[in-house]
Design a protein around this motif. Structure first.
Motif, mmCIF file in Angstrom:
data_model
loop_
_atom_site.group_PDB
_atom_site.id
_atom_site.type_symbol
_atom_site.label_atom_id
_atom_site.label_comp_id
_atom_site.label_asym_id
_atom_site.label_seq_id
_atom_site.Cartn_x
_atom_site.Cartn_y
_atom_site.Cartn_z
ATOM 1 N N ILE A 194 -62.116 -46.622 -7.084
ATOM 2 C CA ILE A 194 -62.584 -45.631 -8.062
ATOM 3 C C ILE A 194 -61.535 -45.434 -9.151
ATOM 4 N N MET A 195 -60.258 -45.366 -8.756
ATOM 5 C CA MET A 195 -59.194 -45.235 -9.760
ATOM 6 C C MET A 195 -59.173 -46.444 -10.683
ATOM 7 N N ARG A 196 -59.389 -47.640 -10.140
ATOM 8 C CA ARG A 196 -59.437 -48.839 -10.974
ATOM 9 C C ARG A 196 -60.613 -48.771 -11.936
ATOM 10 N N GLY A 197 -61.752 -48.284 -11.440
ATOM 11 C CA GLY A 197 -62.915 -48.149 -12.316
ATOM 12 C C GLY A 197 -62.674 -47.142 -13.428
ATOM 13 N N ILE A 198 -62.077 -46.011 -13.082
ATOM 14 C CA ILE A 198 -61.766 -44.997 -14.098
ATOM 15 C C ILE A 198 -60.782 -45.561 -15.117
ATOM 16 N N ALA A 199 -59.784 -46.310 -14.630
ATOM 17 C CA ALA A 199 -58.784 -46.892 -15.528
ATOM 18 C C ALA A 199 -59.422 -47.898 -16.477
ATOM 19 N N MET A 200 -60.280 -48.757 -15.966
ATOM 20 C CA MET A 200 -60.945 -49.748 -16.819
ATOM 21 C C MET A 200 -61.875 -49.063 -17.808
ATOM 22 N N GLY A 201 -62.534 -47.985 -17.376
ATOM 23 C CA GLY A 201 -63.369 -47.227 -18.305
ATOM 24 C C GLY A 201 -62.544 -46.603 -19.414
ATOM 25 N N ARG A 202 -61.341 -46.125 -19.060
ATOM 26 C CA ARG A 202 -60.444 -45.554 -20.063
ATOM 27 C C ARG A 202 -59.995 -46.618 -21.055
ATOM 28 N N ILE A 203 -59.705 -47.818 -20.589
ATOM 29 C CA ILE A 203 -59.305 -48.913 -21.485
ATOM 30 C C ILE A 203 -60.456 -49.261 -22.413
ATOM 31 N N ALA A 204 -61.679 -49.261 -21.873
ATOM 32 C CA ALA A 204 -62.849 -49.532 -22.711
ATOM 33 C C ALA A 204 -62.996 -48.473 -23.803
ATOM 34 N N GLU A 205 -62.742 -47.211 -23.462
ATOM 35 C CA GLU A 205 -62.807 -46.140 -24.462
ATOM 36 C C GLU A 205 -61.769 -46.350 -25.554
ATOM 37 N N MET A 206 -60.567 -46.762 -25.172
ATOM 38 C CA MET A 206 -59.511 -46.995 -26.162
ATOM 39 C C MET A 206 -59.876 -48.142 -27.102
ATOM 40 N N ILE A 207 -60.440 -49.214 -26.547
ATOM 41 C CA ILE A 207 -60.848 -50.349 -27.381
ATOM 42 C C ILE A 207 -61.976 -49.932 -28.313
ATOM 43 N N GLU A 208 -62.929 -49.160 -27.799
ATOM 44 C CA GLU A 208 -64.046 -48.706 -28.614
ATOM 45 C C GLU A 208 -63.571 -47.788 -29.743
ATOM 46 N N GLU A 209 -62.643 -46.916 -29.432
ATOM 47 C CA GLU A 209 -62.105 -46.018 -30.457
ATOM 48 C C GLU A 209 -61.340 -46.796 -31.525
ATOM 49 N N LYS A 210 -60.580 -47.803 -31.083
ATOM 50 C CA LYS A 210 -59.842 -48.619 -32.039
ATOM 51 C C LYS A 210 -60.790 -49.393 -32.939
ATOM 52 N N ARG A 211 -61.897 -49.857 -32.399
ATOM 53 C CA ARG A 211 -62.889 -50.566 -33.204
ATOM 54 C C ARG A 211 -63.514 -49.641 -34.239
ATOM 55 N N ARG A 212 -63.825 -48.407 -33.841
ATOM 56 C CA ARG A 212 -64.429 -47.465 -34.778
ATOM 57 C C ARG A 212 -63.485 -47.174 -35.938
ATOM 58 N N ARG A 213 -62.187 -47.016 -35.628
ATOM 59 C CA ARG A 213 -61.221 -46.767 -36.690
ATOM 60 C C ARG A 213 -61.113 -47.970 -37.630
ATOM 61 N N ALA A 214 -61.142 -49.176 -37.033
ATOM 62 C CA ALA A 214 -61.050 -50.382 -37.857
ATOM 63 C C ALA A 214 -62.282 -50.526 -38.746
ATOM 64 N N TYR A 215 -63.469 -50.241 -38.188
ATOM 65 C CA TYR A 215 -64.696 -50.333 -38.984
ATOM 66 C C TYR A 215 -64.698 -49.285 -40.091
ATOM 67 N N ALA A 216 -64.248 -48.071 -39.770
ATOM 68 C CA ALA A 216 -64.212 -47.004 -40.777
ATOM 69 C C ALA A 216 -63.225 -47.339 -41.891
ATOM 70 N N GLN A 217 -62.078 -47.905 -41.520
ATOM 71 C CA GLN A 217 -61.096 -48.278 -42.521
ATOM 72 C C GLN A 217 -61.610 -49.405 -43.402
ATOM 73 N N SER A 218 -62.338 -50.361 -42.791
ATOM 74 C CA SER A 218 -62.893 -51.468 -43.555
ATOM 75 C C SER A 218 -63.943 -50.992 -44.542
ATOM 76 N N GLU A 219 -64.801 -50.051 -44.082
ATOM 77 C CA GLU A 219 -65.825 -49.520 -44.986
ATOM 78 C C GLU A 219 -65.199 -48.728 -46.123
ATOM 79 N N ALA A 220 -64.111 -47.998 -45.825
ATOM 80 C CA ALA A 220 -63.454 -47.209 -46.864
ATOM 81 C C ALA A 220 -62.816 -48.116 -47.916
ATOM 82 N N GLN A 221 -62.288 -49.253 -47.489
ATOM 83 C CA GLN A 221 -61.662 -50.174 -48.435
ATOM 84 C C GLN A 221 -62.684 -50.848 -49.333
#
Length: 276
Positions: free
Chosen positions: A247-274
Protein backbone atom coordinates in the motif's frame (compact mmCIF):
# COMPACT_ATOMS: atom_id res chain seq x y z
CA UNK A 1 33.81 7.26 -1.00
CA UNK A 2 34.32 6.82 2.75
CA UNK A 3 30.87 8.26 3.43
CA UNK A 4 29.27 5.89 0.93
CA UNK A 5 31.02 2.86 2.45
CA UNK A 6 30.05 3.89 5.98
CA UNK A 7 26.42 4.51 4.96
CA UNK A 8 26.13 1.16 3.17
CA UNK A 9 27.81 -0.64 6.09
CA UNK A 10 25.43 0.91 8.63
CA UNK A 11 22.40 -0.15 6.60
CA UNK A 12 23.82 -3.65 6.25
CA UNK A 13 24.36 -3.80 10.01
CA UNK A 14 20.76 -2.70 10.68
CA UNK A 15 19.44 -5.42 8.36
CA UNK A 16 21.61 -7.98 10.15
CA UNK A 17 20.27 -6.84 13.52
CA UNK A 18 16.70 -7.05 12.24
CA UNK A 19 17.03 -10.69 11.18
CA UNK A 20 18.84 -11.87 14.31
CA UNK A 21 16.56 -9.95 16.72
CA UNK A 22 14.17 -12.88 17.40
CA UNK A 23 17.11 -15.19 18.07
CA UNK A 24 18.76 -12.67 20.39
CA UNK A 25 15.55 -11.99 22.31
CA UNK A 26 14.53 -15.65 22.51
CA UNK A 27 17.95 -16.99 23.50
CA UNK A 28 17.39 -19.99 25.77
CA UNK A 29 13.62 -19.93 25.23
CA UNK A 30 13.33 -21.85 21.98
CA UNK A 31 15.19 -24.26 19.77
CA UNK A 32 18.75 -23.39 18.76
CA UNK A 33 18.67 -22.40 15.09
CA UNK A 34 21.09 -19.49 15.49
CA UNK A 35 23.69 -20.72 12.92
CA UNK A 36 21.10 -20.72 10.13
CA UNK A 37 19.70 -17.35 11.22
CA UNK A 38 23.17 -15.79 11.34
CA UNK A 39 23.95 -17.18 7.87
CA UNK A 40 20.74 -15.69 6.42
CA UNK A 41 21.43 -12.40 8.21
CA UNK A 42 24.94 -12.23 6.75
CA UNK A 43 23.61 -12.85 3.23
CA UNK A 44 20.94 -10.16 3.65
CA UNK A 45 23.50 -7.72 5.07
CA UNK A 46 25.88 -8.40 2.17
CA UNK A 47 23.13 -7.79 -0.38
CA UNK A 48 22.15 -4.56 1.38
CA UNK A 49 25.75 -3.35 1.39
CA UNK A 50 26.22 -4.08 -2.32
CA UNK A 51 22.88 -2.48 -3.19
CA UNK A 52 23.55 0.75 -1.30
CA UNK A 53 27.21 0.96 -2.28
CA UNK A 54 26.35 0.75 -5.96
CA UNK A 55 25.62 4.00 -7.77
CA UNK A 56 22.64 2.46 -9.54
CA UNK A 57 20.24 0.26 -7.53
CA UNK A 58 18.94 -2.97 -9.01
CA UNK A 59 16.06 -3.90 -6.68
CA UNK A 60 15.69 -1.46 -3.77
CA UNK A 61 13.15 1.21 -4.71
CA UNK A 62 13.05 4.86 -3.58
CA UNK A 63 16.68 4.67 -2.50
CA UNK A 64 17.19 8.39 -3.07
CA UNK A 65 13.78 9.44 -1.78
CA UNK A 66 14.23 9.37 1.99
CA UNK A 67 12.65 8.53 4.35
CA UNK A 68 10.58 5.92 2.46
CA UNK A 69 12.83 2.92 3.12
CA UNK A 70 13.69 4.13 6.62
CA UNK A 71 10.00 4.25 7.44
CA UNK A 72 9.47 0.71 6.17
CA UNK A 73 12.50 -0.53 8.11
CA UNK A 74 11.24 1.03 11.35
CA UNK A 75 7.84 -0.59 10.75
CA UNK A 76 9.16 -4.12 10.22
CA UNK A 77 11.68 -3.80 13.05
CA UNK A 78 8.94 -2.66 15.46
CA UNK A 79 6.80 -5.65 14.49
CA UNK A 80 9.64 -8.17 14.82
CA UNK A 81 10.93 -6.75 18.12
CA UNK A 82 7.53 -6.51 19.83
CA UNK A 83 6.45 -9.97 18.66
CA UNK A 84 9.76 -11.32 19.95
CA UNK A 85 8.96 -9.81 23.35
CA UNK A 86 5.49 -11.39 23.27
CA UNK A 87 7.00 -14.82 22.60
CA UNK A 88 9.73 -14.21 25.18
CA UNK A 89 7.05 -13.55 27.79
CA UNK A 90 5.66 -17.06 27.32
CA UNK A 91 8.90 -18.58 28.64
CA UNK A 92 10.44 -15.82 30.74
CA UNK A 93 7.85 -13.19 31.69
CA UNK A 94 9.16 -9.79 32.74
CA UNK A 95 7.51 -6.45 33.37
CA UNK A 96 8.33 -5.37 29.80
CA UNK A 97 7.02 -8.54 28.13
CA UNK A 98 3.87 -8.48 30.27
CA UNK A 99 3.29 -4.83 29.33
CA UNK A 100 3.66 -5.57 25.61
CA UNK A 101 1.48 -8.67 25.96
CA UNK A 102 -1.21 -6.62 27.75
CA UNK A 103 -1.45 -4.07 24.94
CA UNK A 104 -1.28 -6.83 22.34
CA UNK A 105 -4.19 -8.59 24.02
CA UNK A 106 -6.25 -5.39 24.00
CA UNK A 107 -5.51 -4.71 20.34
CA UNK A 108 -6.12 -8.32 19.30
CA UNK A 109 -9.46 -8.53 21.11
CA UNK A 110 -10.64 -5.17 19.76
CA UNK A 111 -9.81 -6.09 16.15
CA UNK A 112 -10.96 -9.71 16.45
CA UNK A 113 -14.43 -9.19 14.99
CA UNK A 114 -16.23 -11.32 12.38
CA UNK A 115 -14.59 -11.20 8.93
CA UNK A 116 -11.66 -9.10 10.21
CA UNK A 117 -8.08 -10.05 9.21
CA UNK A 118 -7.28 -10.98 12.81
CA UNK A 119 -10.28 -13.30 13.01
CA UNK A 120 -9.19 -14.98 9.77
CA UNK A 121 -5.69 -15.52 11.18
CA UNK A 122 -7.17 -17.16 14.28
CA UNK A 123 -9.39 -19.37 12.12
CA UNK A 124 -6.27 -20.37 10.17
CA UNK A 125 -5.11 -22.42 13.15
CA UNK A 126 -5.77 -26.11 13.53
CA UNK A 127 -8.99 -27.06 15.30
CA UNK A 128 -6.95 -28.85 17.96
CA UNK A 129 -4.86 -25.77 18.78
CA UNK A 130 -4.63 -25.00 22.48
CA UNK A 131 -6.31 -21.97 24.02
CA UNK A 132 -2.90 -20.55 24.91
CA UNK A 133 -1.76 -20.77 21.29
CA UNK A 134 -4.97 -19.16 20.01
CA UNK A 135 -4.57 -16.27 22.44
CA UNK A 136 -0.90 -15.83 21.52
CA UNK A 137 -1.68 -15.79 17.80
CA UNK A 138 -4.52 -13.31 18.36
CA UNK A 139 -2.19 -11.08 20.36
CA UNK A 140 0.55 -11.26 17.73
CA UNK A 141 -1.91 -10.61 14.90
CA UNK A 142 -3.53 -7.66 16.66
CA UNK A 143 -0.19 -6.12 17.57
CA UNK A 144 1.41 -6.52 14.15
CA UNK A 145 -1.71 -5.40 12.26
CA UNK A 146 -2.06 -2.30 14.47
CA UNK A 147 1.58 -1.36 13.86
CA UNK A 148 1.09 -1.71 10.10
CA UNK A 149 -2.03 0.49 10.19
CA UNK A 150 -0.23 3.12 12.27
CA UNK A 151 2.65 3.01 9.82
CA UNK A 152 0.26 3.63 6.91
CA UNK A 153 -1.28 6.62 8.69
CA UNK A 154 2.17 8.11 9.35
CA UNK A 155 3.20 7.58 5.72
CA UNK A 156 0.03 9.22 4.39
CA UNK A 157 0.76 12.23 6.61
CA UNK A 158 4.33 12.20 5.34
CA UNK A 159 3.08 12.35 1.75
CA UNK A 160 0.18 14.78 2.16
CA UNK A 161 1.44 17.08 4.90
CA UNK A 162 5.24 16.91 4.51
CA UNK A 163 4.90 16.78 0.69
CA UNK A 164 7.18 13.76 0.25
CA UNK A 165 9.32 13.44 -1.86
CA UNK A 166 9.47 17.04 -3.10
CA UNK A 167 11.79 18.05 -0.23
CA UNK A 168 14.30 15.37 -1.25
CA UNK A 169 15.17 17.26 -4.43
CA UNK A 170 14.51 16.25 -8.02
CA UNK A 171 12.95 12.80 -8.30
CA UNK A 172 14.62 10.45 -10.78
CA UNK A 173 12.15 7.73 -11.83
CA UNK A 174 14.83 5.48 -13.33
CA UNK A 175 17.02 5.49 -10.19
CA UNK A 176 14.25 5.37 -7.58
CA UNK A 177 12.09 2.84 -9.42
CA UNK A 178 14.58 0.34 -10.89
CA UNK A 179 11.85 -2.27 -11.38
CA UNK A 180 9.69 0.19 -13.34
CA UNK A 181 10.64 0.77 -16.98
CA UNK A 182 9.59 4.29 -18.06
CA UNK A 183 10.18 3.34 -21.70
CA UNK A 184 8.11 0.16 -21.52
CA UNK A 185 5.39 1.53 -23.80
CA UNK A 186 2.43 3.77 -23.25
CA UNK A 187 2.15 6.95 -21.25
CA UNK A 188 4.31 6.71 -18.12
CA UNK A 189 1.67 8.67 -16.17
CA UNK A 190 -1.05 6.15 -16.97
CA UNK A 191 1.21 3.23 -16.11
CA UNK A 192 2.23 4.78 -12.79
CA UNK A 193 -1.40 5.34 -11.80
CA UNK A 194 -2.30 1.80 -12.87
CA UNK A 195 0.54 0.23 -10.89
CA UNK A 196 -0.32 2.43 -7.89
CA UNK A 197 -3.94 1.25 -7.90
CA UNK A 198 -2.90 -2.40 -8.30
CA UNK A 199 -0.52 -2.18 -5.33
CA UNK A 200 -3.12 -0.50 -3.12
CA UNK A 201 -5.85 -3.00 -4.02
CA UNK A 202 -3.66 -6.05 -3.48
CA UNK A 203 -2.23 -4.56 -0.30
CA UNK A 204 -5.74 -4.15 1.06
CA UNK A 205 -6.78 -7.68 0.09
CA UNK A 206 -3.65 -9.57 1.18
CA UNK A 207 -4.44 -9.64 4.95
CA UNK A 208 -7.68 -11.40 4.04
CA UNK A 209 -6.25 -13.64 1.32
CA UNK A 210 -3.09 -14.88 3.07
CA UNK A 211 -4.92 -16.72 5.92
CA UNK A 212 -7.25 -18.37 3.39
CA UNK A 213 -4.33 -19.48 1.21
CA UNK A 214 -2.35 -20.76 4.22
CA UNK A 215 -5.40 -22.60 5.54
CA UNK A 216 -6.00 -24.29 2.18
CA UNK A 217 -2.32 -25.20 1.81
CA UNK A 218 -2.07 -26.66 5.30
CA UNK A 219 -5.19 -28.74 4.73
CA UNK A 220 -3.55 -30.24 1.64
CA UNK A 221 0.08 -30.48 2.74
CA UNK A 222 0.16 -30.32 6.52
CA UNK A 223 -0.35 -28.07 9.49
CA UNK A 224 1.66 -24.89 9.93
CA UNK A 225 3.37 -25.16 13.30
CA UNK A 226 2.65 -21.83 14.99
CA UNK A 227 3.89 -23.30 18.27
CA UNK A 228 7.43 -22.41 17.22
CA UNK A 229 8.14 -18.79 18.26
CA UNK A 230 10.27 -18.05 15.22
CA UNK A 231 7.58 -19.33 12.85
CA UNK A 232 4.96 -17.25 14.65
CA UNK A 233 7.08 -14.10 14.57
CA UNK A 234 8.02 -14.22 10.91
CA UNK A 235 4.61 -15.43 9.74
CA UNK A 236 2.80 -12.60 11.52
CA UNK A 237 5.43 -10.11 10.37
CA UNK A 238 5.03 -11.11 6.73
CA UNK A 239 1.23 -11.14 7.05
CA UNK A 240 1.14 -7.58 8.44
CA UNK A 241 4.14 -5.92 6.78
CA UNK A 242 3.88 -7.09 3.16
CA UNK A 243 0.37 -5.67 2.60
CA UNK A 244 1.32 -2.41 4.33
CA UNK A 245 4.48 -2.19 2.22
CA UNK A 246 2.47 -2.73 -0.97
CA UNK A 247 0.00 0.00 0.00
CA UNK A 248 2.86 2.39 0.80
CA UNK A 249 4.41 1.59 -2.58
CA UNK A 250 1.09 2.27 -4.27
CA UNK A 251 0.67 5.58 -2.44
CA UNK A 252 4.25 6.52 -3.34
CA UNK A 253 3.77 5.72 -7.03
CA UNK A 254 0.50 7.66 -7.01
CA UNK A 255 2.35 10.62 -5.50
CA UNK A 256 5.01 10.43 -8.24
CA UNK A 257 2.24 10.36 -10.84
CA UNK A 258 0.74 13.51 -9.29
CA UNK A 259 4.11 15.26 -9.44
CA UNK A 260 4.58 14.34 -13.11
CA UNK A 261 1.04 15.46 -13.92
CA UNK A 262 1.55 18.77 -12.13
CA UNK A 263 4.84 19.34 -13.93
CA UNK A 264 3.14 18.68 -17.26
CA UNK A 265 0.38 21.17 -16.49
CA UNK A 266 2.94 23.85 -15.66
CA UNK A 267 4.86 23.10 -18.85
CA UNK A 268 1.68 23.25 -20.96
CA UNK A 269 0.60 26.50 -19.29
CA UNK A 270 4.02 28.05 -19.85
CA UNK A 271 4.00 26.95 -23.49
CA UNK A 272 0.56 28.45 -24.07
CA UNK A 273 1.62 31.69 -22.40
CA UNK A 274 4.67 31.97 -24.65
CA UNK A 275 2.56 31.46 -27.80
CA UNK A 276 -0.19 33.81 -26.68
Amino acid sequence: MVTKIFSAAMRALLVWVLIVTPTLVLTGAAGDNSPLVVFIAVLAAFFTFVEYYSDYPSIVEFRFAAPFNRHRFVTIFAIVFLLSLVCKGIFEPTSLTLYVRHWGDLLGQSIDVPYSPVRLVVLMLNENASIELVETVRTAAGLSYSISLLSLVVFVLLVRVAKWPSKSGAFNVWVNLPLFDPTGGGDVLVRLKRDANINIIFGFLLPFLIPAVVKTATDLVGNLSMDDPHTLIWTMTAWAFLPASMIMRGIAMGRIAEMIEEKRRRAYAQSEAQHA
